[in-house]
Design a protein around this motif. Structure first.
Motif, mmCIF file in Angstrom:
data_model
loop_
_atom_site.group_PDB
_atom_site.id
_atom_site.type_symbol
_atom_site.label_atom_id
_atom_site.label_comp_id
_atom_site.label_asym_id
_atom_site.label_seq_id
_atom_site.Cartn_x
_atom_site.Cartn_y
_atom_site.Cartn_z
ATOM 1 N N PRO A 29 0.844 -1.197 0.000
ATOM 2 C CA PRO A 29 0.000 0.000 0.000
ATOM 3 C C PRO A 29 0.881 1.249 0.000
ATOM 4 O O PRO A 29 1.894 1.281 0.687
ATOM 5 C CB PRO A 29 -0.775 -0.117 1.321
ATOM 6 N N GLY A 30 0.496 2.223 -0.776
ATOM 7 C CA GLY A 30 1.305 3.432 -0.850
ATOM 8 C C GLY A 30 2.329 3.405 -1.957
ATOM 9 O O GLY A 30 2.823 4.454 -2.367
ATOM 10 N N GLY A 31 2.666 2.232 -2.450
ATOM 11 C CA GLY A 31 3.501 2.090 -3.635
ATOM 12 C C GLY A 31 4.792 2.876 -3.548
ATOM 13 O O GLY A 31 5.524 2.817 -2.544
ATOM 14 N N ALA A 32 5.074 3.638 -4.616
ATOM 15 C CA ALA A 32 6.339 4.368 -4.711
ATOM 16 C C ALA A 32 6.462 5.440 -3.637
ATOM 17 O O ALA A 32 7.539 6.001 -3.453
ATOM 18 C CB ALA A 32 6.484 4.989 -6.104
ATOM 19 N N GLY A 33 5.384 5.729 -2.927
ATOM 20 C CA GLY A 33 5.473 6.666 -1.807
ATOM 21 C C GLY A 33 6.262 6.105 -0.640
ATOM 22 O O GLY A 33 6.597 6.846 0.284
ATOM 23 N N LEU A 34 6.590 4.815 -0.699
ATOM 24 C CA LEU A 34 7.480 4.161 0.277
ATOM 25 C C LEU A 34 6.994 4.386 1.701
ATOM 26 O O LEU A 34 7.780 4.583 2.624
ATOM 27 C CB LEU A 34 8.919 4.699 0.133
ATOM 28 N N THR A 35 5.689 4.315 1.870
ATOM 29 C CA THR A 35 5.134 4.717 3.151
ATOM 30 C C THR A 35 5.148 3.625 4.197
ATOM 31 O O THR A 35 5.026 3.913 5.377
ATOM 32 C CB THR A 35 3.670 5.162 2.954
ATOM 33 N N VAL A 36 5.235 2.361 3.782
ATOM 34 C CA VAL A 36 5.026 1.321 4.792
ATOM 35 C C VAL A 36 6.044 0.197 4.616
ATOM 36 O O VAL A 36 6.456 -0.113 3.494
ATOM 37 C CB VAL A 36 3.570 0.783 4.705
ATOM 38 N N ASP A 37 6.437 -0.373 5.737
ATOM 39 C CA ASP A 37 7.310 -1.546 5.699
ATOM 40 C C ASP A 37 6.447 -2.802 5.742
ATOM 41 O O ASP A 37 5.342 -2.789 6.282
ATOM 42 C CB ASP A 37 8.269 -1.504 6.896
ATOM 43 N N SER A 38 6.977 -3.858 5.189
ATOM 44 C CA SER A 38 6.194 -5.094 5.059
ATOM 45 C C SER A 38 5.573 -5.514 6.382
ATOM 46 O O SER A 38 4.421 -5.972 6.419
ATOM 47 C CB SER A 38 7.077 -6.224 4.541
ATOM 48 N N ALA A 39 6.319 -5.349 7.460
ATOM 49 C CA ALA A 39 5.842 -5.856 8.748
ATOM 50 C C ALA A 39 4.579 -5.144 9.204
ATOM 51 O O ALA A 39 3.811 -5.685 10.007
ATOM 52 C CB ALA A 39 6.943 -5.693 9.796
ATOM 53 N N ASP A 40 4.352 -3.943 8.701
ATOM 54 C CA ASP A 40 3.194 -3.169 9.152
ATOM 55 C C ASP A 40 1.966 -3.360 8.269
ATOM 56 O O ASP A 40 0.938 -2.733 8.505
ATOM 57 C CB ASP A 40 3.552 -1.674 9.196
ATOM 58 N N VAL A 41 2.081 -4.200 7.257
ATOM 59 C CA VAL A 41 0.960 -4.396 6.340
ATOM 60 C C VAL A 41 0.065 -5.504 6.861
ATOM 61 O O VAL A 41 0.541 -6.556 7.296
ATOM 62 C CB VAL A 41 1.483 -4.757 4.928
ATOM 63 N N ARG A 42 -1.234 -5.260 6.807
ATOM 64 C CA ARG A 42 -2.180 -6.303 7.200
ATOM 65 C C ARG A 42 -3.023 -6.714 6.010
ATOM 66 O O ARG A 42 -3.490 -5.878 5.251
ATOM 67 C CB ARG A 42 -3.094 -5.798 8.318
ATOM 68 N N ARG A 43 -3.190 -8.008 5.880
ATOM 69 C CA ARG A 43 -3.970 -8.545 4.758
ATOM 70 C C ARG A 43 -5.388 -8.875 5.212
ATOM 71 O O ARG A 43 -5.598 -9.327 6.335
ATOM 72 C CB ARG A 43 -3.283 -9.790 4.199
ATOM 73 N N GLY A 44 -6.344 -8.654 4.327
ATOM 74 C CA GLY A 44 -7.722 -9.012 4.633
ATOM 75 C C GLY A 44 -8.398 -9.625 3.421
ATOM 76 O O GLY A 44 -8.019 -9.353 2.282
ATOM 77 N N VAL A 45 -9.383 -10.468 3.702
ATOM 78 C CA VAL A 45 -10.136 -11.113 2.632
ATOM 79 C C VAL A 45 -11.609 -10.793 2.840
ATOM 80 O O VAL A 45 -12.109 -10.868 3.966
ATOM 81 C CB VAL A 45 -9.924 -12.642 2.642
ATOM 82 N N GLY A 46 -12.290 -10.415 1.776
ATOM 83 C CA GLY A 46 -13.709 -10.087 1.876
ATOM 84 C C GLY A 46 -14.474 -10.692 0.719
ATOM 85 O O GLY A 46 -13.895 -11.091 -0.296
ATOM 86 N N PHE A 47 -15.779 -10.727 0.885
ATOM 87 C CA PHE A 47 -16.588 -11.461 -0.069
ATOM 88 C C PHE A 47 -17.896 -10.727 -0.304
ATOM 89 O O PHE A 47 -18.432 -10.089 0.597
ATOM 90 C CB PHE A 47 -16.881 -12.859 0.515
ATOM 91 N N ALA A 48 -18.393 -10.824 -1.533
ATOM 92 C CA ALA A 48 -19.703 -10.219 -1.822
ATOM 93 C C ALA A 48 -20.318 -10.867 -3.054
ATOM 94 O O ALA A 48 -19.607 -11.392 -3.919
ATOM 95 C CB ALA A 48 -19.566 -8.709 -2.033
ATOM 96 N N VAL A 49 -21.622 -10.803 -3.121
ATOM 97 C CA VAL A 49 -22.391 -11.342 -4.246
ATOM 98 C C VAL A 49 -23.364 -10.260 -4.697
ATOM 99 O O VAL A 49 -23.883 -9.504 -3.875
ATOM 100 C CB VAL A 49 -23.194 -12.596 -3.843
ATOM 101 N N GLY A 50 -23.599 -10.213 -5.980
ATOM 102 C CA GLY A 50 -24.544 -9.217 -6.472
ATOM 103 C C GLY A 50 -25.288 -9.722 -7.689
ATOM 104 O O GLY A 50 -24.921 -10.734 -8.292
ATOM 105 N N PHE A 51 -26.311 -8.988 -8.044
ATOM 106 C CA PHE A 51 -27.027 -9.308 -9.278
ATOM 107 C C PHE A 51 -27.749 -8.091 -9.810
ATOM 108 O O PHE A 51 -27.875 -7.080 -9.131
ATOM 109 C CB PHE A 51 -27.964 -10.496 -9.104
ATOM 110 N N LYS A 52 -28.205 -8.235 -11.009
ATOM 111 C CA LYS A 52 -28.861 -7.122 -11.693
ATOM 112 C C LYS A 52 -29.648 -7.679 -12.859
ATOM 113 O O LYS A 52 -29.305 -8.716 -13.417
ATOM 114 C CB LYS A 52 -27.799 -6.139 -12.190
#
Lengths: 155, 741, 278
Positions: free
Chosen positions: B433-456
């Protein structure tokens, strides 16, 4: 005050006659020289659709004053070759084209990348085209096209 | 079921018929820069048009003085409301929007006048020289307040109130969860800004070359405003640089034709990016409150919802958008009881209308946030809860309509979760996160998984007489080989109908060489390139015309040498009916479903997010062009990701704060996640070729999936999209600034 | 409108003298946008693209960056020598913009969000102005007087930006809501100067012009182990908090003042942690 000046575009000398000097290279290419391949999607250097080579360097034509390009070699998408280049063919084959408005600029950026680096990493590729917005494809087929063009070059 | 990882090349069957990844017929000119978009058009003696727009969202026009502008060298016309010879207003479904504001302006950027000049810079200066005196008023900007406020338009402030009451409105469940959610105003942000060229014709009419989604509905609106017979207003589709709903409404069409007729010269108009933000409708911002009831075992008992969509100053397609949002408010689940109130209201905010997903996007963020909340309250896995309640063929929607087509919701969900999870981010800052802005070190990154369903829904609904027209001509070319020519007014906006039309003809007639005539109003209407409908409707019309050609050819004993055969056919889908007072009715033809699983990396300290991967299963009926399907899925996901984490037209006191690509951010190549897609192929009964439109479903549930993943990574309640960094990093702070009232 | 296309600084100064009020044009990434949008319509332009001497740079004890040095040169050619400046350059716009835009343009435009400016501030850079009376040099702090306002006088142009090359880690961190082509919401530069025993802390996008977190620098310097180039966590957190206090952010459509201030604290703490390994 209007002025007449010469440009060198795609290896040809072109005359820009009686033009308002505030015109960008993009405007002059599109509206005065009959070269509309470079696209105008933002006119502020935020989309890359007007990417051209100026003395071999990839720049946005919207941010270049045409009258300041008088002694530069400018190459536009129309100047890449008579037929399709490997990059252009890969864009076709891999489904990287939808509406196509971003395509000429992306073709220029990818051409530039593969001229500089024969085997870019995934992130090098993403960074190299990060100045070219595409709203249709989500970039996935564009990445595939670059890979295909690379392999084509390698063969 | 086809598992198509985005890294694989889809199969290519020789022959380029249906089911193959046939190449685009417009592909070569597009990659070479030779494809003529509407902004590339040029004519001798051409003038440039420019619009004068209101800087105020609400004001009375005291005086318009065009004399200085008219006197400027190079200026050929300055037109205002007084110069409109026909109907003073236009509109997609309700003609409530003035061609030019004359007495009041109702939104920031409303057109007041247009000028034509011999150079765009002259036109710009002339537009700036038009003097408009405004008596500025307080804008009505709160959609809730608008319902009961003094009307700001003679047609009132409520575009439509949809009330759906289904089953027992007093039913209650053991477990009840409530939530309030908001969706910000998204822009379609197509790359090719509005543009066109109008050429006055000798018969007193006008030829308009234009990028649009529906030539005939534009033609009818333009003709009415010009007071010309429709036959004298001829529209031809020129290259369209993306649409996504933003070209459904008229923008510069009437202005262009007025200028061409007034000056007797060709006139070109081309919106700047900034003007484009003022020149087309946006996705409706939404405020939604939900209450879900369920049994302790996780069966949905009742859904209560109240949705308020801000339609802005003019109606556009608000009445249809709110119907959709309401119909699909409960999500793709069996819901025996429902009470849903949907409001679309008029304010002095920018007009809103169609955008990919069309009401279902807003509702999906609400119902999917609720499903996660309900799963948490029940202690259930969110995916299991969705599987347990997933709609199937034969189930009944809250509108009382039974689903007769395929409804592979379970398959979509299972396919999405079956994709392998991506590996941890590589040790490259660009992958954090933050990319070339070099804002975060790997150890501070948190991963999340989410789910959704939709229709139309697919296609138009609620009794609209929806059809498409196509003519197919079969003949022998000079070389003796058969060639087919298709004439259809379906707008190619990038989605690939031109490819599909060729594929249909190749498969139906067995002819390799298929020529497409330019889409124009010289043939019957094809309807709009929207509502995921052209594959079905215009594909169906081309197929029907091919069938007729085959019959005619057989009657001739298969002999083409006697001359060409040409047949024209319309395709109509089965009729639908409007919703009744209780929101009940067989309003829709068919539905498309999709499920998305999002994986995100978050820097909780700064609130920056990188969407790592989206896995999806999508109900597509049948893949007529697998590569094009993948392109639609990836592109739709990009727009869903954009709405989740960055895209919003910011409006303060009715004024747009960020009308540029500097400040309206859409995902770049460095923001786009990897996509793993599974195509669920179950042919849809009644659909030509069994195929469902694929463009909209990817955009609908990708947004809530990303937000769910961010919630999972951070534990922060996120009730609004787009999620801003401050919402994550400073959830307790009053992080909404003055710019977001 | 007229355009002059000089090839030397001397010719450029002559052109500026002959065309009072002329607008300088280098990479075009700021000025052309203004012209394209009709926000500026200069009568005269002096284009600096051909002035080769402005594109030169020297990296010795002192670093001299010609005003025409592009972001791409900083990013690709000077990444080892000037890591913070290179990191900042890499976050400017797009590759196309970085190929055109120049350090002189960044300094001359003096946008509060100019990405190289907090780095130059932390480096104690000075700006050399060439004018009809000769050259004069101003500290960056004196040159940039406000948002998009500088002390440049009519007839002058920026010749170069110069600073003493420090020995020690140099870091740049920038927050933006997108991973490319994004205007800074907040950014910081940290320059550890082992020779002078100072840690320069520059802040961007959190004030009317680039800021120095002087109180934080003063508090931190005596707490650094200058032989090991380390500081402990308390010292770093204290400096980060003082940096956040030094910020003068505003709320606008890009971010709130509170979030910007919050970012400063987080960014400075992270930068110092990287630079001074507690």
């Amino acid at each position: 005050m209007n002025e007449t000046y010469g440009l060198r575009i795609n290896g040809r000398d072109e005359q820009v006659r009686e033009a308002w000097l505030g015109e960008s290279l993009l405007y002059v290419l599109r509206e005065r020289l009959g070269l509309p391949g470079s696209k105008n999607a933002c006119e502020q250097g935020e989309c890359g659709s007007c990417s051209v080579f100026c003395d071999g360097v990839l720049v946005n034509a919207c941010c270049l004053l045409a009258a300041d390009a008088v002694d530069a070699e400018v190459t536009t998408v129309e100047g890449l070759g008579a037929g399709s280049t490997p990059v252009q063919r890969a864009f076709l084959d891999e489904g990287a084209v939808q509406c196509g408005f971003c395509t000429p600029g992306l073709v220029m950026a990818v051409t530039d990348l593969l001229q500089r680096t024969s085997d870019p990493s995934e992130t090098e590729l993403r960074e190299a085209i990060s100045g070219n917005l595409c709203r249709c494809t989500g970039y996935g087929r564009i990445f595939a096209a670059v890979r295909a063009a690379q392999q084509g070059d390698a063969q | 079921m086809t598992d198509t990882s985005t890294r694989e090349r889809a199969d290519r069957v020789v022959g380029h018929g249906l089911g193959t990844s046939a190449p685009r017929p417009d592909g070569t000119p597009k990659v070479r820069g030779q494809f003529a978009f509407s902004s590339d058009l040029w004519a001798d003696e051409m003038l440039w048009g420019r619009t004068v727009r209101s800087p105020h969202p609400s004001a009375r026009i005291v005086r318009v003085d065009t004399t200085v502008a008219e006197a400027m060298a190079g200026v050929h016309a300055v037109l205002t409301a007084a110069d409109v010879p026909g109907r003073a207003t236009y509109g997609l479904e309700h003609t409530d929007q003035p061609v030019f504001a004359s007495d009041v302006v109702r939104y920031h950027g409303e057109a007041v006048a247009v000028v034509a000049a011999d150079h765009p810079e002259t036109a710009r200066r002339a537009a700036a020289a038009v003097v408009v005196d405004y008596d500025v008023a307080d804008p009505l900007v709160d959609p809730e307040a608008a319902i009961d406020a003094i009307p700001i338009h003679p047609d009132g402030n409520v575009f439509r109130h949809v009330r759906i009451v289904h089953g027992d409105p007093d039913a209650a469940g053991d477990v009840v969860v409530e939530g309030a959610y908001e969706v910000g105003m998204q822009d379609q942000a197509f790359l090719g800004p509005e543009s066109g060229l109008a050429i006055p014709a000798e018969d007193g009419g006008v030829d308009l070359y234009i990028s649009t989604q529906w030539l005939h509905v534009d033609r009818d609106q333009v003709a009415a405003c010009l007071n010309l017979e429709p036959e004298r207003v001829r529209l031809t589709l020129s290259g369209v640089g993306g649409a996504f709903g933003a070209r459904e409404d008229v923008s510069l069409q009437v202005h262009l034709c007025l200028l061409a007729l007034a000056t007797g010269r060709p006139v070109k108009m081309l919106y700047s990016r900034e003007e484009s933000f003022f020149g087309h409708v946006h996705r409706h911002p939404a405020r939604m409150t939900y209450r879900h009831h369920a049994t302790r075992t996780g069966d949905l008992v009742k859904v209560e919802a109240r949705l308020v969509l801000d339609g802005g100053a003019y109606a556009s397609s608000s009445t249809a958008v709110i119907a959709n949002a309401s119909c699909f408010a409960a999500g793709p689940y069996r819901v025996p009881n429902a009470v849903i109130d949907g409001w679309a209201v008029r304010t002095n905010n920018p007009p809103c209308g169609a955008m990919r997903g069309f009401g279902a996007v807003q509702a999906c963020f609400g119902h999917e946030s609720q499903m996660d909340r309900l799963a948490a309250a029940l202690g259930m896995d969110p995916v299991d809860l969705r599987l347990r309640n997933a709609l199937r063929t034969g189930d009944v929607l809250p509108t009382g309509q039974r689903i007769t087509g395929v409804a592979p919701v379970r398959e979509c969900i299972e396919a999405a979760v079956a994709h392998p999870l991506p590996p941890p981010a590589a040790d490259d800052p660009l992958e954090r996160p933050g990319g070339a802005g070099l804002t975060v070190d790997s150890a501070d990154v948190r991963r999340g998984v989410g789910f959704a369903v939709g229709f139309k829904n697919l296609l138009y609904s609620e009794g609209f007489d929806d059809y498409s027209t196509a003519a197919v001509r079969l003949e022998l070319a000079a070389d003796g080989e058969p060639v087919a020519t298709v004439h259809c007014a379906a707008a190619e906006v990038g989605q690939g109908f031109v490819t599909l039309a060729q594929q249909v003809v190749r498969s139906e007639l067995g002819v390799e060489r298929v020529v497409l005539r330019t889409a124009d109003t010289g043939v019957g209407s094809a309807g709009s390139t929207s509502a995921s409908r052209q594959t079905w409707m215009s594909g169906g019309a081309v197929q029907a015309a091919c069938e007729a050609v085959k019959i005619a050819l057989a009657a001739r004993g298969g002999d083409l040498s006697a001359g060409p055969i040409e047949e024209l056919r319309e395709h109509h889908h089965r009729p639908t009916s409007p919703l009744d007072e209780r929101g009940q009715g067989d309003a829709h033809v068919s539905y498309a479903f999709a499920a998305h699983r999002a994986v995100v990396d978050v820097d909780p300290g700064l609130g920056l997010v990188r969407v790592v991967q989206i896995a999806t299963g999508q109900d597509i009926g049948r893949a007529l062009n697998p590569l094009a399907v993948i392109g639609q899925i990836e592109g739709g996901i990009a727009q869903g990701v954009g709405l989740a984490v960055m895209e919003e037209v910011l409006v303060a006191d009715g004024c747009i704060q960020n009308p540029s690509f500097t400040d309206y951010l859409i995902p770049t190549a460095l923001d786009m996640p990897a996509v793993a897609a599974t195509l669920i192929e179950q042919p849809e009964p009644g659909a030509p070729f069994g195929a469902k439109g694929v463009g909209e479903a990817p955009t609908i549930s990708s947004t809530p999936a990303v937000v769910a993943a961010i919630r999972a990574a951070t534990g922060v309640e996120l009730a609004r999209v787009p999620v801003r960094a401050a919402d994550i990093a400073m959830p307790q702070a009053a992080s909404r600034g003055a710019a977001q009232t | 409108m007229t355009i002059a296309r000089p090839r030397t600084v001397a010719d450029a100064l002559d052109a500026l003298g002959a065309l009072p009020g002329a607008q300088l044009l280098a990479g075009g990434t700021d000025l052309m946008v203004e012209i394209n949008f009709g926000r500026r319509s200069p009568d005269d332009i002096v284009a600096l693209r051909r002035v080769a001497e402005l594109g030169a740079f020297e990296v010795g004890e002192e670093v001299v960056l010609g005003a025409g040095v592009t972001y791409s040169v900083l990013e690709h050619d000077l990444a080892d020598e000037l890591p913070a400046l290179a990191a900042a350059a890499r976050t400017v716009g797009s590759p196309q913009i970085r190929n055109a835009g120049t350090v002189g343009g960044n300094v001359g435009t003096a946008s509060p969000a100019g990405d190289t400016l907090p780095v130059l501030a932390a480096l104690d850079a000075a700006v050399t102005l060439a004018g009809p009376e000769g050259d004069r040099t101003l500290p960056l702090d004196a040159f940039i007087t406000g948002p998009k306002r500088t002390a440049i006088r009519p007839g002058e142009l920026i010749r170069d930006v110069r600073f003493r090359r420090p020995r020690g880690p140099q870091l740049f961190l920038k927050v933006g809501p997108r991973n490319a082509m994004v205007i800074s919401v907040a950014c910081c530069a940290v320059v550890v100067d082992a020779d002078r025993r100072r840690v320069g802390i520059g802040l961007g996008s959190v004030g009317p012009r680039p800021l120095r977190a002087t109180a934080a620098e003063d508090a931190l310097a005596p707490l650094v182990d200058w032989d090991a180039l380390r500081a402990d966590r308390d010292a770093i957190q204290r400096a980060a908090a003082l940096s956040a206090e030094a910020a003068e952010p505003i709320t606008d459509h890009r971010a709130t003042a509170d979030y910007r201030r919050h970012c400063v604290g987080v960014l400075v703490e992270r930068a110092l942690t990287r630079g001074l390994e507690p």
